[in-house]
Design an enzyme around this catalytic site. Structure first.
Site, short mmCIF file in Angstrom:
data_model
loop_
_atom_site.label_atom_id
_atom_site.label_comp_id
_atom_site.label_asym_id
_atom_site.label_seq_id
_atom_site.Cartn_x
_atom_site.Cartn_y
_atom_site.Cartn_z
CD GLU A 1 -2.49 1.73 0.24
OE1 GLU A 1 -2.36 2.92 -0.13
OE2 GLU A 1 -3.23 0.91 -0.33
NE ARG A 2 0.57 6.29 -4.19
CZ ARG A 2 0.57 7.01 -5.32
NH1 ARG A 2 -0.34 6.76 -6.25
NH2 ARG A 2 1.46 7.95 -5.50
CE1 TYR A 3 -1.14 8.55 -1.09
CE2 TYR A 3 -2.74 6.94 -1.87
CZ TYR A 3 -2.00 8.10 -2.07
OH TYR A 3 -2.12 8.78 -3.24
CD GLU B 1 -22.79 15.85 -16.65
OE1 GLU B 1 -22.39 15.31 -17.70
OE2 GLU B 1 -22.17 15.77 -15.56
CG ASP C 1 -11.79 1.87 -9.50
OD1 ASP C 1 -12.79 1.13 -9.38
OD2 ASP C 1 -11.67 2.94 -8.89
CG HIS D 1 -48.60 -3.25 4.71
ND1 HIS D 1 -48.50 -2.36 3.65
CD2 HIS D 1 -49.59 -2.79 5.52
CE1 HIS D 1 -49.41 -1.41 3.81
NE2 HIS D 1 -50.08 -1.64 4.93
#
Length: 620
Positions: free
Chosen positions: A168-170, A343, A455, A590
């Site tokens: 992990e870089r952090y 947008e 990602d 319900h």
């Protein structure tokens, strides 16, 4: 000759003073290596501490309610002199004669997501040990990244008996999601929701709440406290599984080596090279930058900076009307900023069905300073009085808003995969023009012993996609039969007010693809539970997309309070190949919001009695 061995609490990460909630042995009990001795309960989870010695319990040093830390002696074990010592290390899975892990993994079917590279016929082709030089630091599985995908991959691989290093870089584990993404934003969105509900009840005359006072330091501490509990928990679980965690920036230098260098935080004092048999690359994504923005100005934020809560700007421009931009707009609107959203696309939340976005857009149009769609930011000029934004129409010849001055600008126009930043060119791994790494159903790249998830790969950039892919990759490496990422739908959720969630086929996609479908909608104005919630509840709706021939559920969309929770049921129906009748015949409690799923299914079946008589099913 018998010996007495003290068994202490092992390395449990950053946890200290963890309460003992149960003692699992008694004096006189016989224990073996890895037998559970006590159960501890942290903020993250309950976990058992195993014995590192074999023999008979001679003395118990702790009781329920005691608080322990690493090194605290739990029990004294009397052994025969050769049964103590450390617990055995995880053993690798059985291997074939050529050094390959045994595997039975099979590809999935047409519903697989991101199967961009063809699935190989053979098992993972890990090179024999003598085909590459082993470094002093070596692992069977290297995991690059510790976000939901990375830590899920590391933990699953460790649970399957593999020796794992996670890089992990952090300094803090958990990646973007836990530290500067999903979790801190949801902590702030909950506060925004409570404030909005209080204001709505006051407006209705039900109760009278005073105008809330925002303590920015307190709000920041609340958010950081939530994050801290989870990141600390990840560290504890890594230690419990004996996953070695190394901090620093990792870059591949060959198909079997990763160079770890200091990141400026002092967490990797010396450059070192790690060798590995297999790697799971979970290095995530980065924010996209657009031209014409003075990013060096501290008043220009990305989502990470926005979550720091440096100030409450009076005038906030949000560039990007997607999920991230609108979630942060929700927070800053609630705590007092006048928000303008720009947008580029014709609609907010591009790709989401318009009928789902409409209740959200109607609500924020009455709250925000302005919402501009089909508009782009041409450039921003930094001045002493603020950031002056000049706009341009996305379509030539259309009018654009007048320039406006803002105290802060949040740029949230998307994220890009990190595939070009990892030295993958030294490994032979294919990286496409978007920086993504194509993978097969086992999440294997074109280099058989290297896997990629999250990602970094094609498909939606979502933590829950990454964590499921992580399990598949770890299981494929371990030789688990049938490991494949083969899903019919991945839910998306905008945690705005109201929330929007969808899974599977959307109407937008069906129309573009020419896919036949029918829609069945249950409006929440007919839901007693939604009406009782007030606010945006009655504007909600639950929609199902159904195959006209087979009557199977193809997709679903929900807008309203807790839509992100409610989408799970139609997601399950989609995954199991359920008919819409299965949802209609499921008895829902319900009054609940969840019964809107069953009622929408009744609309599809033509059996609903909570709405006026239906005419015909709407066909697409």
């Amino acid at each position: 000759m018998s010996t007495l061995t003290e068994v202490p609490v092992p390395d449990i990460g950053d946890f200290t003073d963890v309460p003992v909630v149960e003692v699992l042995v008694a004096v006189g009990d016989t224990v073996a290596l890895e037998d559970p001795l006590v159960e501890l309960e942290s903020d993250k989870a309950s976990f058992e501490v195993p014995s590192t010695a074999t023999g008979t319990i001679k003395e118990i040093k702790v009781a329920i309610g005691d608080k322990v830390s690493e090194g605290t002696v739990l029990v004294v074990v009397e052994g025969d002199g050769d049964g103590g010592g450390d617990a055995p290390k995880n053993e690798p899975k059985a291997e074939t004669p050529d050094g390959e892990p045994k595997t039975d993994a099979t590809p999935g079917d047409e519903h697989a997501v991101s199967a961009d590279a063809p699935a190989p016929d053979a098992a993972p082709a890990a090179a024999p040990a003598d085909d590459f030089e082993r470094s002093e630091t070596h692992a069977q599985v290297l995991v690059l990244g510790s976000g939901p995908g990375g830590y899920s991959a590391a933990f699953r691989a460790a649970d399957l008996g593999l020796d794992v290093i996670m890089v992990e870089r952090y300094p803090s584990l958990g990646g973007v999601c836990l530290n500067v993404g999903c979790i801190p934003s949801k902590a702030l969105l909950h506060v925004a929701k409570v404030m909005a509900e209080a204001a709505e009840l006051t407006a209705d005359g039900a109760v009278a709440f005073a105008e809330p006072e925002v303590d920015l330091d307190g709000l920041r501490a609340h958010k950081d406290g939530v994050v801290g509990k989870l990141t600390q928990g990840v560290g504890g679980m890594a230690a419990r599984r004996k996953v070695r965690v190394l901090h620093g920036e990792g870059r591949f230098t060959s198909p079997h080596h990763l160079e770890l260098t200091p990141t400026g935080d002092g967490v990797a004092p010396d450059l070192q090279t790690i060798s590995f048999d297999h790697a799971i690359i979970a290095a995530g994504s980065k924010v996209v930058r657009i031209p014409g923005i003075p990013y060096e100005d501290p008043r220009v934020w990305d989502s990470t900076a926005a979550l720091e809560l440096r100030e409450i700007p009076d005038r906030l421009l949000v560039v990007g009307g997607g999920i991230i931009g609108l979630e942060m707009a929700t927070v800053y609107d609630a705590i007092g900023s006048k928000v303008t959203v720009v947008e580029l696309s014709p609609d907010l939340i591009p790709g989401c069905d318009r009928d789902l976005v409409r209740p959200l857009q109607k609500r924020i149009e009455g709250r925000y300073a302005a919402i501009h769609t089909n508009v782009k930011v041409d450039h921003i000029e930094a001045t002493d009085d603020g950031l002056v934004a000049t706009f341009a129409a996305a379509e030539e010849g259309k009018p654009a808003p007048e320039p406006a001055t803002f105290d802060a600008v949040l740029v949230a126009v998307g994220r890009a995969a990190n595939g070009n930043d990892l030295g993958l060119d030294t490994t032979g791994v294919e990286v496409n023009e978007r920086g993504q790494v194509p993978v097969d159903l086992q999440r294997r790249t074109n280099v058989p012993h290297l896997y990629a998830i999250g990602d970094l790969t094609p498909g939606p950039m979502l933590a829950h996609k990454a964590s499921h892919e992580a399990h598949v990759a770890a299981e494929a490496i371990a030789g688990e039969a049938g490991a494949a990422f083969d899903v019919r739908g991945i839910p998306s959720v905008a945690y705005t007010d109201p929330e929007i969630a969808w899974v599977g086929l959307t109407e937008t996609q069906a129309k573009a693809d020419g896919t036949p479908y029918e829609t069945a909608v249950f409006p929440w104005v007919a839901s007693g539970r939604a009406l009782s919630l007030g606010g945006s509840g009655s504007a909600g709706r639950t929609k199902l997309l159904v195959d006209p021939e087979s009557r199977r559920v193809l997709g679903a969309g929900i807008v309203g309070p807790n839509a992100g929770e409610l989408i799970a049921e139609p997601g399950f129906a989609l995954e199991m190949g359920a008919d819409v009748a299965d949802l209609a015949l499921t008895v829902h409690a319900h009054p609940t919001l969840s019964e809107s799923v069953g009622l929408a299914a009744e609309v599809a079946e033509g059996t609903v009695t909570d709405l006026p008589p239906q005419r015909k099913r709407a066909k697409g």
